[in-house]
Design a protein around this motif. Structure first.
Motif, PDB file in Angstrom:
ATOM      1  N   GLU A  74      27.577 -21.608   8.253  1.00 18.12           N
ATOM      2  CA  GLU A  74      26.587 -22.598   7.845  1.00 18.12           C
ATOM      3  C   GLU A  74      26.273 -22.448   6.353  1.00 18.12           C
ATOM      4  O   GLU A  74      26.125 -23.437   5.630  1.00 18.12           O
ATOM      5  N   LYS A  75      26.202 -21.216   5.893  1.00 16.29           N
ATOM      6  CA  LYS A  75      25.918 -20.959   4.476  1.00 16.29           C
ATOM      7  C   LYS A  75      27.012 -21.579   3.586  1.00 16.29           C
ATOM      8  O   LYS A  75      26.712 -22.144   2.527  1.00 16.29           O
ATOM      9  N   GLN A  76      28.265 -21.488   4.004  1.00 16.52           N
ATOM     10  CA  GLN A  76      29.355 -22.069   3.213  1.00 16.52           C
ATOM     11  C   GLN A  76      29.242 -23.593   3.157  1.00 16.52           C
ATOM     12  O   GLN A  76      29.449 -24.196   2.110  1.00 16.52           O
ATOM     13  N   ILE A  77      28.920 -24.208   4.286  1.00 21.38           N
ATOM     14  CA  ILE A  77      28.793 -25.667   4.314  1.00 21.38           C
ATOM     15  C   ILE A  77      27.635 -26.106   3.427  1.00 21.38           C
ATOM     16  O   ILE A  77      27.759 -27.054   2.652  1.00 21.38           O
ATOM     17  N   GLU A  78      26.527 -25.414   3.512  1.00 22.01           N
ATOM     18  CA  GLU A  78      25.391 -25.740   2.648  1.00 22.01           C
ATOM     19  C   GLU A  78      25.758 -25.537   1.180  1.00 22.01           C
ATOM     20  O   GLU A  78      25.330 -26.310   0.319  1.00 22.01           O
ATOM     21  N   GLY A  79      26.552 -24.516   0.880  1.00 19.71           N
ATOM     22  CA  GLY A  79      27.003 -24.282  -0.489  1.00 19.71           C
ATOM     23  C   GLY A  79      27.884 -25.415  -1.006  1.00 19.71           C
ATOM     24  O   GLY A  79      27.756 -25.847  -2.156  1.00 19.71           O
ATOM     25  N   VAL A  80      28.773 -25.916  -0.156  1.00 24.44           N
ATOM     26  CA  VAL A  80      29.632 -27.048  -0.536  1.00 24.44           C
ATOM     27  C   VAL A  80      28.773 -28.276  -0.802  1.00 24.44           C
ATOM     28  O   VAL A  80      28.969 -28.984  -1.798  1.00 24.44           O
ATOM     29  N   LEU A  81      27.813 -28.532   0.077  1.00 31.49           N
ATOM     30  CA  LEU A  81      26.936 -29.687  -0.105  1.00 31.49           C
ATOM     31  C   LEU A  81      26.153 -29.583  -1.416  1.00 31.49           C
ATOM     32  O   LEU A  81      26.001 -30.573  -2.138  1.00 31.49           O
TER      33      LEU A  81
END
Length: 190
Positions: A52-59
């Motif tokens: 989830e942290k990676q997806i939030e980082g991409v966003l």
């Protein structure tokens, strides 16, 4: 328009494909030097289990990354200043480097390519492509030239589909953020 987005996502299967392709021209070793045309075989994706942290980082990073990569002309020579800017944006958003950011984007895009944009359910890349093919074939308003090109692109994409998703948990995670990811990553592909 949604069909075009999904087709671009599936055909490119490595998102960042446009942004990444421009940057790969500047990337040092081991990456291809130009974006493959939609019908060409994309380089193998290093599949990872997303967090989830990676997806939030991409966003969080996508707009800043796009702002930098959109300014890179085609056939640009490597520029350490741009590499430094991209690494800085990636690090500011929780990634070790711009390469790690791209790996995460590639994995997100691989999963997004299998979502039916109408239902927002994962059906697999082949099913999405076949549905788009049927939709374009049935479109009576699309100019013949555009229809022929779109059908050719989709048929090529069907000949070399993206790899199967190895980390099935990525599907649920991408589904949770589908709307935000489609908006953030879709903009760079239109």
């Amino acid at each position: 328009m949604l069909a075009c987005f999904a087709a671009a996502t599936v055909a490119a299967s490595t998102d960042g494909a446009l942004a990444q392709a421009k940057q790969q021209q500047m990337a040092p070793p081991a990456k291809q030097q130009a974006a493959p045309p939609p019908a060409a075989q994309a380089p193998a994706i290093k599949q990872i289990a997303l967090t989830e942290k990676q997806i939030e980082g991409v966003l969080a990073a996508s707009k800043d990354v796009d702002a930098i990569t959109d300014k890179i002309p085609d056939n640009a020579k490597p520029d350490p200043k741009i590499d430094t800017q991209l690494d800085a944006v990636a690090k500011k958003n929780g990634f070790a480097s711009y390469d790690e950011y791209n790996t995460v984007v590639d994995n997100i895009s691989l999963v997004l390519g299998g979502f039916d944009p109408a239902t927002k359910k994962f059906v697999g890349a082949e099913a999405v492509l076949k549905a788009q093919l049927a939709q374009i074939q049935a479109d009576k308003k699309m100019p013949a030239k555009d229809k022929k090109a779109a059908l050719a692109d989709l048929n090529e994409a069907l000949k070399s589909p993206p790899p199967a998703i190895e980390n099935k948990g990525n599907i649920d995670l991408v589904a949770k953020y589908y709307d935000k990811l489609a908006e953030a990553l879709g903009e760079s592909e239109e």
